[in-house]
Design an enzyme around this catalytic site. Structure first.
Site, PDB file in Angstrom:
ATOM      1  N   GLU A 127     -21.109   1.652 -19.363  1.00  0.00           N
ATOM      2  CA  GLU A 127     -20.640   0.570 -18.489  1.00  0.00           C
ATOM      3  C   GLU A 127     -21.824  -0.206 -17.941  1.00  0.00           C
ATOM      4  OE1 GLU A 127     -18.543   2.511 -15.351  1.00  0.00           O
ATOM      5  OE2 GLU A 127     -16.835   2.993 -16.623  1.00  0.00           O
ATOM      6  N   LYS A 129     -24.146  -1.495 -15.085  1.00  0.00           N
ATOM      7  CA  LYS A 129     -24.456  -0.977 -13.754  1.00  0.00           C
ATOM      8  C   LYS A 129     -24.640  -2.180 -12.833  1.00  0.00           C
ATOM      9  CE  LYS A 129     -27.325   2.285 -11.236  1.00  0.00           C
ATOM     10  NZ  LYS A 129     -27.431   1.486 -10.036  1.00  0.00           N
TER      11      LYS A 129
END
Ligand code: IVH
Length: 684
Positions: A127, A129
């Site tokens: 993902e 950050k």
């Protein structure tokens, strides 16, 4: 001699000084935590902070005798601010361990496989950050009841009223999940909003924010929520913390949150094993400058919650996830002096001469200050501590000064009235903020023109860089762009120059020779026509096919080229009508500079198609493949969408391939792509 331990991996630390160093580091880390978490105005960059923190962790691990319960290494964030009600998190809001490179990622993977007792590859999600302020949102029966900051991880500040001003935070979820749901995520400020805010602040003489994160964090912790609303913040969720689990994996959870109305800019990508994680990390790093919000890395998590539970947590953070940090795009340093630079079009710009600092992974010692109006607006002065930014390939720039650190007696810089190189009085163009040296023989302009012509994105003459060009200009070997092609007559003189052995002279002359037949678009770009960047040059080459046709084209014909408007068209006309430029073109021709005719300007094999290349191509370079598509009427894009006609994927393809598959976009291998071409387009 003091006793040493030298197994620290980072040289020897004398025993006597270890205690002192630990004390000093704790004080420093505490101070920077305060500046960062509570005052939202850091004095050092993330990289420097991470280095201090890592050194402290290392010393504390290695010398456990100095362990104390109050060390900042046992804490995340900072105690909640006074003025807000406090909220005790049901589950602590922890931090993540960092990985700074492939090796640390592999170590993380290995640790997990050991913990989970498995040899097979683990399934991870990768993902973004988000670089902002973490926020916990608590919903009861679908209604937002509490929003809280992280605080010290155990107790946070209740900022519900502020959170309600953030439009991307759903106030109500419909259909309502029963009972309690806690969603955690990050509040960020979009880069665009940040730029506007800082510009306004600089104009009002207010301290600018060092980065969007500080602006977002400061905004979220206003006691008056109207001030929060003004900051136009955005909430980006990254997971569920409490309530009945929405799903069994992180990937599905994010999909469920999206259905509930949360904004998820990019669904996490699932990867098997650390190698494919690395491929995605590289892709994310590449797209970083183009994202509308800041990220400081990517988070790699086990996808399965069952496995996450099995891996467990430490007091600092979960074992199932790691933050893979990218090089910081910003840093603080000292601006030693503001110098003046004359560019190839005569534009006179202020340049910051800096105390060298690492930013965006490279050492920067100079940065652009754009122009004197901008400098005035930003109020940046010699002697200031400044914020430097370098995102992706973007030229490093000075964002602004830290007013608190301004030395007494500093003065605003005064724009020059005369060219620093040739002393000609400068023009200030009407309506333009640019100061310009009107003397076309100004040595600085001549040098900059040659540097541009020979540069990698123009004629790409290896071995003819700025230093060499300045030296040859000094010696009288070069006088303009065309004179490059006369250097061959000076072979002996060149060989006799110190530091220029016979081999490097041969290499240089071969590179010059090879550039005579560089592609037309490179020549057009290399001429340095105002407003003609490499993309426009490519379009012009494709449209006109030869330099003669381009030189003869009228404004209307020029404007028939994609993206060429009246301003660019008239600049091109002006360039070709100029007598000196005509002489230059004639000389280049005489010296044998003759680009091959650009591919059939009417080529329309790819008309109406948008092609995305991803992964490693083996027969073509990425550039060649994209050129082929563009020259023949198609579009080459960097991202897959519904508009994509086809994806050509080589080994190592990752998220783009996955996206193509999800969207049902047809995928080809490179060989299939090449086979599909008509014979005349196939590369020989
Ligand atoms: S997962 C136990 N995912 O980074 C914490 N965090 O350095 C699990 N962050 O505290 C957090 N983007 O505030 C996670 N996609 C993401 C994130 C993310 C940003 C923040 C978060 C966390 C901090 C850790």
């Amino acid at each position: 001699m003091s006793q040493t331990r030298n197994d620290t991996g980072k040289g020897k630390v004398p025993m006597m000084s270890v205690a002192n160093r630990i004390t000093e580091l704790r004080r420093e880390v505490e101070r920077h935590m305060l500046l960062y978490y509570q005052l939202d105005s850091p004095e050092i960059g993330d990289q420097e902070y991470d280095a201090l923190f890592a050194e402290l962790v290392r010393l504390e691990t290695e010398f456990p005798e100095y362990w104390t319960p109050d060390s900042p290494t046992h804490r995340v964030g900072a105690p909640p601010l006074k003025g807000f009600e406090q909220h005790r998190h049901r589950r602590p809001m922890l931090s993540l361990d960092n990985a700074f490179g492939a090796e640390e990622l592999f170590a993380f993977d290995e640790r997990l496989r050991r913990l989970l007792e498995t040899d097979g590859p683990l399934e991870y999600v990768v993902e973004l950050k988000y670089d902002g302020l973490s926020l916990a949102l608590i919903y009861e029966n679908g209604v937002l009841v509490t929003a809280s900051t992280r605080g010290d991880g155990v107790t946070g500040e209740v900022v519900t009223a502020n959170a309600k001003t953030v439009r991307t935070i759903p106030l109500r979820i419909d259909p309502a999940p029963a009972g309690r749901l806690e969603v955690r995520g990050e509040v960020v400020m979009l880069k665009e909003t940040f730029a506007k805010l800082n510009q306004a602040r600089a104009e009002q003489g207010l301290q600018i924010f060092a980065n969007p994160r500080n602006a977002a964090a400061g905004g979220m912790r206003q006691l008056d929520s109207r001030l929060t609303a003004e900051r136009e913040l955005t909430f980006l969720p990254y997971g569920q913390a409490d309530g009945e689990r929405l799903a069994r994996t992180q990937l599905e959870t994010m999909a469920r949150l999206a259905e509930m109305g949360f904004q998820i800019p990019r669904q996490p990508v699932v990867c098997l094993g650390p190698e494919s994680v690395l491929t995605i990390l590289r892709e994310i790093e590449q797209m970083r400058p183009d994202l509308p919000f800041g990220i400081d890395g990517a988070v790699v998590k086990l996808n399965s919650f069952a496995q996450q539970d099995q891996a467990g947590e430490t007091s600092r953070g979960p074992r199932y996830a790691i933050a893979y940090k990218f090089a910081a795009e910003q840093a603080f340093t000292l601006l030693r002096e503001i110098s003046v630079q004359v560019g190839r079009t005569g534009a006179v710009t202020p340049v910051a001469e800096l105390e060298p600092v690492v930013v965006g992974g490279v050492t920067v010692s100079r940065a652009t200050l754009h122009n004197y109006d901008d400098l005035e607006r930003r109020d940046v002065r010699a002697g200031d501590t400044v914020i430097i930014r370098r995102a992706g390939d973007v030229i490093p720039e000075v964002v602004g000064a830290v007013l608190d650190k301004r030395p007494a007696g500093s003065e605003r810089p005064i724009p020059p009235t005369h060219c620093p190189e040739c002393q000609t009085p400068l023009d200030r163009e009407d309506g333009m903020v640019v100061l310009r040296c009107p003397n076309r023989s100004c040595p600085a302009q001549v040098a900059a023109k040659i540097v541009h012509f020979a540069s990698r994105s123009a004629m790409d003459i290896e071995g003819l860089g700025e230093k060499q060009i300045l030296r040859f200009l000094d010696l009288g070997y070069l006088s303009d762009v065309a004179s490059i092609y006369r250097l061959v007559d000076r072979r002996e003189e060149l060989i006799n120059l110190d530091r220029m052995g016979a081999q490097s002279v041969e290499n240089l002359l071969t590179a010059i020779e090879a550039s005579r037949t560089q592609a037309l678009e490179r020549l057009i770009f290399g001429l340095g026509i105002r407003f003609v960047g490499d993309r426009t040059a490519r379009d012009l080459a494709r449209q006109f096919g030869t330099i003669e046709a381009l030189a003869a084209a009228g404004v209307d014909a020029l404007m028939a080229t994609p993206e060429v408007g009246p301003r660019v068209a008239s600049s091109i006309r002006e360039w070709f009508e100029d007598a000196e430029n005509q002489v230059l073109l004639a000389r280049l021709k005489e010296f044998g500079v003759h680009p091959p005719q650009a591919s059939d300007p009417a080529g329309d094999w790819f008309a109406g198609q948008t092609i995305v290349f991803t992964g490693t191509l083996e027969q073509l370079t990425r550039q060649q493949a994209e050129d082929l598509v563009i020259r023949n009427g198609g579009k080459a894009s960097g991202s897959v969408s519904k508009q994509t006609t086809r994806v050509v994927a080589g080994p190592g393809a990752g998220s783009k391939l996955a996206k193509a598959e999800t969207l049902g976009v047809p995928v080809w291998t490179e060989a299939e792509f090449l086979d599909s071409l008509p014979p005349e387009l196939r590369p020989s």
